[in-house]
Design an enzyme around this catalytic site. Structure first.
Site, PDB file in Angstrom:
ATOM      1  CE  LYS A 212      -3.487   2.110   2.973  1.00  0.00           C
ATOM      2  NZ  LYS A 212      -4.377   1.907   4.112  1.00  0.00           N
ATOM      3  CD  GLU A 218       9.180  -6.153   7.192  1.00  0.00           C
ATOM      4  OE1 GLU A 218       8.884  -5.029   6.700  1.00  0.00           O
ATOM      5  OE2 GLU A 218       9.061  -6.415   8.404  1.00  0.00           O
ATOM      6  N   GLY A 274      -4.862  -2.268   5.517  1.00  0.00           N
ATOM      7  CA  GLY A 274      -4.095  -3.415   5.018  1.00  0.00           C
ATOM      8  C   GLY A 274      -4.782  -4.749   5.275  1.00  0.00           C
ATOM      9  NE  ARG A 275      -6.448  -4.466  11.475  1.00  0.00           N
ATOM     10  CZ  ARG A 275      -5.801  -3.318  11.641  1.00  0.00           C
ATOM     11  NH1 ARG A 275      -4.679  -3.102  10.978  1.00  0.00           N
ATOM     12  NH2 ARG A 275      -6.268  -2.394  12.448  1.00  0.00           N
ATOM     13  CD  GLU A 360      -1.869  -5.099  12.014  1.00  0.00           C
ATOM     14  OE1 GLU A 360      -2.488  -5.464  11.007  1.00  0.00           O
ATOM     15  OE2 GLU A 360      -0.677  -4.770  11.985  1.00  0.00           O
ATOM     16  CG  HIS A 391      -4.178 -36.916  16.089  1.00  0.00           C
ATOM     17  ND1 HIS A 391      -4.312 -38.240  16.448  1.00  0.00           N
ATOM     18  CD2 HIS A 391      -5.203 -36.635  15.245  1.00  0.00           C
ATOM     19  CE1 HIS A 391      -5.365 -38.749  15.815  1.00  0.00           C
ATOM     20  NE2 HIS A 391      -5.925 -37.788  15.087  1.00  0.00           N
ATOM     21  CE  LYS A 511       6.025  -1.214  10.357  1.00  0.00           C
ATOM     22  NZ  LYS A 511       5.134  -0.398   9.544  1.00  0.00           N
TER      23      LYS A 511
HETATM   24  C1  G6Q Z   1      -2.501  -4.040   8.203  1.00  0.00           C
HETATM   25  C2  G6Q Z   1      -1.254  -3.412   8.551  1.00  0.00           C
HETATM   26  C3  G6Q Z   1      -0.008  -4.067   8.016  1.00  0.00           C
HETATM   27  C4  G6Q Z   1       0.311  -3.744   6.566  1.00  0.00           C
HETATM   28  C5  G6Q Z   1       1.749  -4.181   6.269  1.00  0.00           C
HETATM   29  C6  G6Q Z   1       2.140  -3.953   4.830  1.00  0.00           C
HETATM   30  O1  G6Q Z   1      -3.594  -3.632   8.505  1.00  0.00           O
HETATM   31  O2  G6Q Z   1      -1.331  -2.067   8.214  1.00  0.00           O
HETATM   32  O3  G6Q Z   1      -0.026  -5.455   8.166  1.00  0.00           O
HETATM   33  O4  G6Q Z   1      -0.587  -4.366   5.714  1.00  0.00           O
HETATM   34  O5  G6Q Z   1       2.637  -3.509   7.115  1.00  0.00           O
HETATM   35  O6  G6Q Z   1       2.036  -2.604   4.488  1.00  0.00           O
HETATM   36  P1  G6Q Z   1       2.202  -2.135   3.004  1.00  0.00           P
HETATM   37  O7  G6Q Z   1       1.098  -2.716   2.195  1.00  0.00           O
HETATM   38  O8  G6Q Z   1       2.149  -0.642   3.038  1.00  0.00           O
HETATM   39  O9  G6Q Z   1       3.543  -2.645   2.523  1.00  0.00           O
END
Ligand code: G6Q
Length: 549
Positions: A212, A218, A274-275, A360, A391, A511
């Site tokens: 986003k 990462e 994001g989620r 989250e 199990h 972070k």
């Molecule tokens: C979700 C969070 C988080 C996010 C990641 C990736 O609600 O905001 O998990 O999706 O940190 O972020 P980017 O899509 O910006 O790389």
């Protein structure tokens, strides 16, 4: 920062106090008694919404409990909060954002406004662009730099830009184009990238950089590594990037400075968390795997549950009810976790997906007004597919000292019938839920001829709550309904706890600290370290070991 007017503090609401008193009256009740006194309970305490069927009869509650929980929802102004979300209000107060993932699945021609502007047409435009691209890749019309068609798709993303795509790919594999191979790289640990690409031919590989912000450490590190890998593999041709990289992002500037043609960028918007983004362009890998029509069905399923949540009276509203069950189990019965147990191997990544969605969102310790809460909020969600878990960790759920409510998820029909497998699988779902609720008394154990010293070990106390959630079969439409069900259950819980379910400040501190530590690990001369003694020691030890000292 826009802050919706909040109702009275949670523990001062009349229904909360009534629930606390009521809990004192019913805490000793056993599910055996509840079922014995009400022979229809197992049929009565069920609910159907869309294609989903929920049996919540094995929760430790009475009709009065339900009545009070529904009153709590009213007193918490849940209805007004639901309307505020669908109206595009900035209900993500701490980030000043609207929360409109429901717009991602709104049908063509409907209207959802953010700041007066209808966002549905832009959503549809991106979906169409995704569909065109997907058809080109799936048909082999989209060629790589050397003229070969794409055979491998690698999604580079993390958190919300990874968990939804991975989960959906696994869940809907049955519907996927098996000529394409899908990989998902999320971790900063280089082994994730290495393992995912070790057997791939760069000439046939397409990378989706899903981010986003297009600035996540990462994903940007993996994207850079992927770019180098591709250029190296294709003989140093930087031009190759254009045919092998597409981006999913809200940040077009960063996308083009990375070298990806903005024509190959699929956009989304800051009102998609994001989620909550797997129905947006973040789902590009899903669409590539299952095709645009199935992807539309997935969105159709989401929308069906959105509409149910928006319009059904609370007593018949499945996400509201599930949210209220979580409130009862967490805040009154003291449960700290909730196990999600899908009896469907294709849903193997569903618990991991739900962990982000739920934890989250509702892992918060202050109210919308910034006051510390004086009650528990989001429980720990976890789980694994059945029957595997039976199990291993089910022992603790059956006979341990903790109360762990369970969500069993199962389907009437397997996607591919295979001998007796499905009857055996379903027998286990029903048996587990039954064993948890009713257990086995000492008398029953004795009657089986168990030697006396072993009796306590073989007693099952029972009275362990669970839901059984079922649908016909795992289709894209059903998956959409299932995810939206949990999303809106999370919303319901967050509204009652009066927290911001849509921010995630808790991920920031680590972070920022990592950014500060990177140069201390990489610098040649020994850096001056000003951390606590433990962090200093860990850094020094690592530096020594890295140099082989
Ligand atoms: C979700 C969070 C988080 C996010 C990641 C990736 O609600 O905001 O998990 O999706 O940190 O972020 P980017 O899509 O910006 O790389």
């Amino acid at each position: 920062m826009t802050m919706p007017a909040s109702p009275r503090p949670l523990t001062q609401r009349a229904a909360w106090k009534a629930l606390a008193a009521h809990h004192g009256e019913v805490r000793g009740l056993h599910l055996r008694t509840l079922f014995a006194e009400d022979p229809d309970r197992g049929e009565r305490l069920t609910l159907t919404a869309g294609d989903l069927f929920l049996d919540y009869s094995k929760h430790r509650l009475t009709d009065r409990t339900l009545q009070l929980l529904l009153r709590l929802a009213e007193e918490s102004e849940l209805g007004a909060r639901i309307q505020a979300m669908f109206r595009g209000d900035r209900i993500n107060a701490t980030e000043g954002r609207s929360v409109l993932h429901v717009a991602l699945r709104a049908p063509k021609g409907s209207t959802l406004r953010v700041d007066g502007e209808d966002v549905v047409p832009e959503v549809q435009t991106v979906l169409e662009k995704m569909a065109t691209f997907s058809k080109q890749v799936r048909s082999g019309q989209w060629k790589g730099h050397t003229g070969k068609p794409i055979r491998n798709v690698v999604n580079l993303g993390i958190g919300g830009s990874d968990l939804g795509p991975v989960m959906a790919f696994e869940a809907l594999k049955h519907y996927s184009d098996r000529h394409l191979d899908f990989r998902f790289v999320s971790n900063l640990d280089g082994s994730d990238f290495l393992e995912a690409t070790r057997d791939l031919d760069p000439a046939e590989t397409l990378f989706i950089v899903a981010s986003k912000t297009f600035s996540t450490l990462e994903t940007m590190t993996n994207a850079q590594t992927a770019r180098d890998w591709l250029i190296r593999g294709l003989g140093g041709e930087a031009l190759a990037v254009a045919r092998h990289f597409v981006a999913v992002s809200t940040n077009s500037e960063k996308v083009s400075s990375f070298g990806i043609d903005p024509a190959n960028m699929f956009g989304f918007w800051d009102w998609v968390g994001g989620r909550y983004s797997m129905g947006s362009a973040i789902g590009l890998s899903t669409m590539l795997a299952i095709g645009p029509d199935h992807f539309r069905s997935l969105l159709g399923g989401f929308h069906r549950m959105d509409e149910h949540f928006r319009t059904a009276p609370f007593a018949k509203n499945m996400p509201v009810l599930m949210g209220l069950l979580a409130i009862w189990n967490t805040n009154f019965l003291g449960a700290e976790t909730l196990a999600v147990l899908p009896y469907e191997q294709y849903l193997k990544r569903f618990p991991a997906y739900l962990q982000q969605l739920t934890m989250e969102s509702n892992g918060k310790r202050v109210t919308l007004e910034g006051q510390p809460v004086d009650y528990q909020t989001g429980p720990v969600y976890w789980g694994e597919p059945g029957t595997n878990g039976q199990h291993s960790f089910y022992q603790l759920i059956h006979q341990g000292t903790r109360l762990i409510p369970c969500d069993f998820i199962a389907f009437d029909h397997p996607l591919v019938p295979l001998g007796r497998h499905h009857d055996l699988l379903l027998a286990n779902v029903f048996a587990q839920a039954k064993a948890l609720a009713f257990g086995k008394t000492a008398e029953e154990v004795r009657t089986e001829g168990t030697p006396e010293p072993l009796v306590p070990h073989r007693v099952f106390e029972g009275n362990r709550p669970s839901s059984v959630l079922m649908a016909g079969r795992l289709t894209p439409e059903v998956l959409g309904q299932l995810i939206a069900l949990y999303e809106h259950s999370v919303f319901t819980q967050g509204a009652i706890w009066n927290i911001d379910s849509f921010d995630q400040w808790g991920v920031e501190l680590g972070k920022a600290l990592a950014q500060a530590i990177v140069p201390e690990l990489e610098s040649d001369p020994d850096p001056r370290l000003d951390h606590d003694s433990s962090t200093n020691h860990l850094i020094r030890r690592y530096r020594r070991s890295k140099r082989g000292l």
